[in-house]
Enzyme design. Structure first.
Site, short mmCIF file in Angstrom:
data_model
loop_
_atom_site.label_atom_id
_atom_site.label_comp_id
_atom_site.label_asym_id
_atom_site.label_seq_id
_atom_site.Cartn_x
_atom_site.Cartn_y
_atom_site.Cartn_z
N ARG A 159 98.10 40.66 68.50
CA ARG A 159 97.98 39.28 68.97
C ARG A 159 98.65 38.29 68.03
O ARG A 159 99.39 37.40 68.44
CB ARG A 159 96.50 38.91 69.10
CG ARG A 159 95.71 39.65 70.17
CD ARG A 159 94.27 39.20 70.13
NE ARG A 159 93.42 39.88 71.10
CZ ARG A 159 92.80 41.03 70.87
NH1 ARG A 159 92.94 41.62 69.69
NH2 ARG A 159 92.04 41.58 71.80
N ILE A 160 98.36 38.43 66.72
CA ILE A 160 98.87 37.45 65.76
C ILE A 160 100.37 37.63 65.56
O ILE A 160 101.12 36.65 65.48
CB ILE A 160 98.11 37.56 64.43
CG1 ILE A 160 96.62 37.25 64.64
CG2 ILE A 160 98.70 36.62 63.39
CD1 ILE A 160 95.75 37.48 63.42
N ASP A 179 105.58 48.25 64.71
CA ASP A 179 104.16 48.56 64.87
C ASP A 179 104.06 49.95 65.46
O ASP A 179 104.39 50.16 66.63
CB ASP A 179 103.48 47.54 65.78
CG ASP A 179 101.96 47.66 65.75
OD1 ASP A 179 101.45 48.80 65.65
OD2 ASP A 179 101.27 46.63 65.84
N ARG A 237 96.00 41.40 54.53
CA ARG A 237 95.12 41.95 53.51
C ARG A 237 95.93 42.22 52.24
O ARG A 237 97.05 42.74 52.30
CB ARG A 237 94.46 43.25 53.98
CG ARG A 237 93.34 43.07 55.00
CD ARG A 237 92.12 42.40 54.37
NE ARG A 237 90.99 42.34 55.29
CZ ARG A 237 90.72 41.32 56.08
NH1 ARG A 237 91.55 40.27 56.11
NH2 ARG A 237 89.65 41.32 56.86
N ASP A 261 98.75 34.70 51.05
CA ASP A 261 97.42 34.15 51.30
C ASP A 261 96.35 35.12 50.82
O ASP A 261 95.19 34.74 50.71
CB ASP A 261 97.23 33.86 52.78
CG ASP A 261 95.90 33.22 53.09
OD1 ASP A 261 95.62 32.16 52.50
OD2 ASP A 261 95.13 33.77 53.90
N GLU A 266 92.08 39.73 44.61
CA GLU A 266 91.40 38.45 44.82
C GLU A 266 89.88 38.59 44.60
O GLU A 266 89.30 39.64 44.88
CB GLU A 266 91.68 37.91 46.23
CG GLU A 266 91.19 38.78 47.37
CD GLU A 266 91.57 38.22 48.74
OE1 GLU A 266 90.64 37.92 49.52
OE2 GLU A 266 92.78 38.09 49.05
N HIS A 284 93.22 32.84 50.64
CA HIS A 284 92.69 33.56 51.80
C HIS A 284 92.12 32.58 52.83
O HIS A 284 90.97 32.69 53.25
CB HIS A 284 91.62 34.57 51.37
CG HIS A 284 91.49 35.72 52.34
ND1 HIS A 284 91.26 37.01 51.93
CD2 HIS A 284 91.57 35.77 53.70
CE1 HIS A 284 91.19 37.80 52.99
NE2 HIS A 284 91.38 37.06 54.08
#
Length: 325
Positions: A159-160, A179, A237, A261, A266, A284
């Site tokens: 979707r993203i 993908d 991630r 991000d 982290e 994030h």
């Protein structure tokens, strides 16, 4: 309803539990909230043993196999997010508990963030903002890029990824996608192998989940295949990228920049990345907007109520096999 009417919210990345509590208590259930910051697995296990929840709502805290084993009445583990890397899904499956997520609450926000990273790099926004604030005014130092001439490779075309492609297409970019789990096509997007994508792209954007097979999906070998001076964007991630290999690629100039991000360390940020002028870092927050966070919290809590009321979940991520409480 389950014999237990308790829902445990393990942690929350927002100031309160207002939204979750309203949904849970309206259904006649009891919400118990753990510490806001994600606690270690031992603390979560202790909370589960104390409260015997029928449902666990979790943001970042680890819901391990031991946590699941400590909850005899457990019927659902609902993730306040998309990824499931903090949940022992197999253990929940064998226990007879559903695992759910909210897969589409932040499609626009994450894709916006990815595109913003590309534009900031192409137009030098972060670099020159820092330079001006340092007292410099050097327009002749600009070596900027025409966005419409960029080839952008998207790794992960769910979707993203498809939303990111749609937005970059509006700028006239050439678009590649990789993908291994989908062959969904999109207008003006060429599906290709990861090697070909890395070799042809001026920008590589990661929209992949973190699994056992995608840990360090981008390492030294992959970075060596990238087009010299390319940009790497990671809004998925941190563990998708080998940080040491990334820093080496930035140091040698193999990469021209990175928009990150997420980090595998982290919330600790490696000092080497802080020193790289071509790196843009955000904490994030790609998923976040006032609208997306409200939607996430409401829908995750509604999933818990749905399952504890005896209905199937709207967004199941497993098919429970064991005996259900």
């Amino acid at each position: 309803m389950s014999a237990s009417r308790t829902v445990l919210l393990t942690d929350h990345a927002w100031p309160d539990d207002r939204v979750e509590r309203a949904v849970v208590e309206a259904a006649g259930l009891t919400l118990v909230t753990g510490p806001a910051d994600p606690a270690p697995a031992a603390v979560i296990e202790a909370l589960v043993r104390e409260h015997r929840p029928a449902a666990v709502l979790t943001c970042w805290a680890p819901v391990t196999a031991e946590v699941i084993a400590a909850a005899p009445d457990l019927r659902i583990v609902a993730r306040l997010g998309v990824g499931l890397d903090n949940i022992a899904v197999d253990a929940a499956t064998e226990r007879g508990a559903w695992v759910t997520n909210v897969p589409d609450y932040c499609v626009e926000e994450v894709s916006d963030h990815a595109v913003a990273m590309v534009l900031a790099w192409a137009r030098g926004l972060a670099v020159f903002d820092r330079d001006v604030r340092a007292g410099n005014w050097r327009p002749a130092a600009a070596k900027l890029r025409r966005v419409s001439t960029l080839t952008c490779g998207i790794v992960g075309f769910g979707r993203i990824g498809r939303a990111t492609a749609r937005k970059l297409a509006a700028f006239g970019c050439r678009l590649l996608a990789h993908d291994p789990y989908t062959q969904v096509s999109a207008p003006d997007v060429e599906l290709t192998t990861l090697d070909d994508l890395l070799g042809q792209s001026d920008v590589v954007i990661l929209h992949a989940p973190l699994t056992g097979t995608t840990q360090h999906l981008i390492g030294a070998k992959e970075l060596a295949r990238t087009r010299p001076g390319a940009l790497l964007v990671n809004v998925s991630r941190g563990g998708l990228v080998d940080t040491d290999a990334l820093d080496e690629a930035l140091a040698t100039g193999r990469l021209g920049g990175a928009g990150l991000d997420v980090l595998e360390s982290e919330p600790r940020v490696p000092a080497a990345l802080l020193e790289r002028p071509g790196v843009v870092l955000t904490p994030h927050i790609a998923f976040s907007s006032t609208a997306s966070v409200e939607e996430l919290r409401r829908r995750a809590a509604e999933e818990v109520v749905r399952v504890l009321s005896g209905a199937p979940p709207a967004y199941p991520c497993n098919e429970p096999r064991g005996p259900r409480p």
